[in-house]
Design a protein around this motif. Structure first.
Motif, PDB file in Angstrom:
ATOM      1  N   GLY A  87      -6.220   3.130   5.291  1.00 35.77           N
ATOM      2  CA  GLY A  87      -5.409   3.546   4.156  1.00 35.77           C
ATOM      3  C   GLY A  87      -5.888   2.839   2.901  1.00 35.77           C
ATOM      4  O   GLY A  87      -7.058   2.467   2.804  1.00 35.77           O
ATOM      5  N   ASN A  88      -4.975   2.615   1.958  1.00 32.22           N
ATOM      6  CA  ASN A  88      -5.405   1.987   0.703  1.00 32.22           C
ATOM      7  C   ASN A  88      -4.952   0.534   0.581  1.00 32.22           C
ATOM      8  O   ASN A  88      -4.899  -0.019  -0.517  1.00 32.22           O
ATOM      9  N   PRO A  98       0.834  -1.206   0.000  1.00 29.31           N
ATOM     10  CA  PRO A  98       0.000   0.000   0.000  1.00 29.31           C
ATOM     11  C   PRO A  98       0.866   1.253   0.000  1.00 29.31           C
ATOM     12  O   PRO A  98       2.032   1.226   0.403  1.00 29.31           O
ATOM     13  N   THR A  99       0.285   2.342  -0.424  1.00 28.92           N
ATOM     14  CA  THR A  99       1.012   3.617  -0.454  1.00 28.92           C
ATOM     15  C   THR A  99       0.462   4.626   0.539  1.00 28.92           C
ATOM     16  O   THR A  99       1.100   5.659   0.779  1.00 28.92           O
ATOM     17  N   ALA A 100      -0.706   4.358   1.121  1.00 31.86           N
ATOM     18  CA  ALA A 100      -1.314   5.283   2.084  1.00 31.86           C
ATOM     19  C   ALA A 100      -1.548   4.560   3.402  1.00 31.86           C
ATOM     20  O   ALA A 100      -2.210   3.524   3.435  1.00 31.86           O
ATOM     21  N   SER A 124      -5.505  -3.613   1.337  1.00 34.03           N
ATOM     22  CA  SER A 124      -6.662  -4.512   1.383  1.00 34.03           C
ATOM     23  C   SER A 124      -6.841  -5.140   2.762  1.00 34.03           C
ATOM     24  O   SER A 124      -7.874  -5.735   3.044  1.00 34.03           O
ATOM     25  N   ARG A 142      -5.074  -4.965   7.172  1.00 29.21           N
ATOM     26  CA  ARG A 142      -4.209  -4.218   8.093  1.00 29.21           C
ATOM     27  C   ARG A 142      -3.880  -5.072   9.310  1.00 29.21           C
ATOM     28  O   ARG A 142      -4.628  -5.989   9.661  1.00 29.21           O
TER      29      ARG A 142
END
Length: 221
Positions: free
Chosen positions: A167-168, A143-145, A170, A172
């Protein structure tokens, strides 16, 4: 002369009877699971062949066709020398009677195309169905965010409730450490379970102090 003609005829015709009959029903229902940055697992419904090969190619569809009378060497490690198929960049990653396969050595964020060929027979008697099952899958990237607005709206003597804006990614991972800030990072290509103690920050620990020397996975989804 008649005997020579008979022997010649047998030489030409007999191999035709020794060849296995090609399958008539191709595989179907491709399914891709457990997507990771460098690997995934694939499944499909078999056709009516006894065996099957799975061919993979990076970036574009498989265009090669198998050669009858030939067994192909496979390696689940994509790109391995000796597992080449009939066209450049194509590699055989499975050659069995199974309906699942597990390719590795892939690139993150990359699309891979597959072709499944049903066949009967072995060795020089191998006969392939030249109509393959095809499909494609893209490996994942980080992810980037990150999550944001972390808050603890509810607390009791031995529990807390956390909330945040996703965030972005799929999924966490929530990690906690008693008495100090979490000072470890999860490892790529590693699956962590709820209550996992694998994020170790101290070389040794006693059960009575494990929360002081370890970061613990509280939640993954």
């Amino acid at each position: 002369m008649k005997r020579i003609f008979t022997l010649l005829l047998l030489t030409l015709v007999l191999p035709l009877f020794l060849l296995a009959a090609a399958p008539t029903v191709t595989a179907s229902n491709p399914l891709f699971k457990n997507l990771d940055g460098t690997r995934f697992s694939g499944e499909f419904t078999k056709g009516n062949g006894t065996y099957r090969i799975v061919v993979m190619k990076e970036g574009s569809p498989v265009t090669g066709l198998p050669q009858n009378g030939k067994d192909y060497t496979y390696n689940e490690k994509f790109g391995t020398a000796g597992s080449e198929f009939t066209q450049p960049g194509e590699f055989v990653v499975m050659n069995t009677s199974w309906t699942s396969y597990y390719p590795t050595n892939l690139k993150p964020g990359t699309t891979y195309h597959i072709a499944v060929f049903e066949y009967n027979g072995k060795g020089t008697a191998t006969e392939y169905l030249m109509l393959p099952l095809t499909g494609s899958v893209t490996t994942v990237v980080a992810p980037t965010a990150p999550v944001s607005n972390l808050a603890s709206p509810a607390q009791t003597g031995n529990t807390i409730t956390l909330s945040w804006a996703a965030g972005n990614g799929s999924g966490r991972l929530v990690v906690a450490r008693k008495g100090a800030a979490v000072n470890v990072l999860p490892a790529d290509l590693t699956d962590y379970s709820y209550g996992d103690n694998n994020l170790v920050t101290a070389p040794s620990w006693a059960s009575t102090t494990s929360w002081c020397t370890k970061a613990r996975v509280l939640r993954w989804w």
